[in-house]
Design a protein around this motif. Sequence first.
Motif, PDB file in Angstrom:
ATOM      1  N   THR A  17      44.757  35.164  -2.212  1.00  0.00           N
ATOM      2  CA  THR A  17      45.924  34.312  -2.442  1.00  0.00           C
ATOM      3  C   THR A  17      46.955  34.499  -1.332  1.00  0.00           C
ATOM      4  N   LYS A  20      45.784  32.936   1.907  1.00  0.00           N
ATOM      5  CA  LYS A  20      45.904  31.472   1.854  1.00  0.00           C
ATOM      6  C   LYS A  20      47.322  31.027   2.201  1.00  0.00           C
ATOM      7  N   LYS A  47      34.510  31.723  -0.771  1.00  0.00           N
ATOM      8  CA  LYS A  47      35.977  31.696  -0.758  1.00  0.00           C
ATOM      9  C   LYS A  47      36.522  32.338   0.510  1.00  0.00           C
ATOM     10  N   LEU A  51      38.463  30.146   3.807  1.00  0.00           N
ATOM     11  CA  LEU A  51      39.776  30.474   4.361  1.00  0.00           C
ATOM     12  C   LEU A  51      39.700  30.867   5.839  1.00  0.00           C
TER      13      LEU A  51
END
Length: 248
Positions: A17, A20, A47, A51
């Motif tokens: 998170t 990101k 994931k 990114l």
Amino acid sequence: MKIGISALVYDIDLALTICKQYDNITHLEIGVDSISDCKKLNTYTDKIYDLGLSIGIHMPMELNACEEVDYIRMSWIKFFEDIYNELQKLDVRYYNFHLGYAITNRLEKNRMKYLDNCIDFFNNINIDSKITLENTYSKGGDLSNIGTTYNDFEYIFKGIKKDGVFFCYDTGHNLINRSNYIENLMAKIRLIHLSDNDGLNDQHIGIGEGLLKDEQIKRILEINPEYLILEINKEDLVYSIDRLIGFI
């Protein structure tokens, strides 16, 4: 230089998170302690690459490359090989190691023997990824860590016969056990762990919140390693990212 943050597998969701939210963060160093950690990490492959992150792996502190008992030292090599094979889905750029630990009075009597064990350990590893060896600290007691002075690493690097083995400079560890790593190992530095503390405990507080001065942070940036990792506790991580970006 790729800037990254560190995480354990159990808090990888929080780390992703944060990555990101910051275009400057393009690398993730993940601590793994077991094959089950690797299996869970593999479920995050898509994931991670969505990114655009590269990956480094921090091996567990319990791993003892300087282990005196040959059978146990070889078992640690087998453990690492199992980790390496399990993570083939990930394009791991490096595996980071602490050198290990020994009974203090035995280490004081024959330090070279334990350094030779480290050389044997890393000479028996054959992988495609880089290996980085990290400075650490000792605070007295029955057990002491190896890799608390630049002399340890100079000796080891001379003995290792393979390519792809480099130095990880940890600023927090150096604040506790100071040594002239930058002056003597500059050519080997590929990875830096950036954190701060009070000079007594490895607190991983935000940069500038302890003994680390602005001049030292600027000097670290001038080294321009391949990877600069903010090894900071969750509470201070966002503050430290913003502060580091201010220096760039």
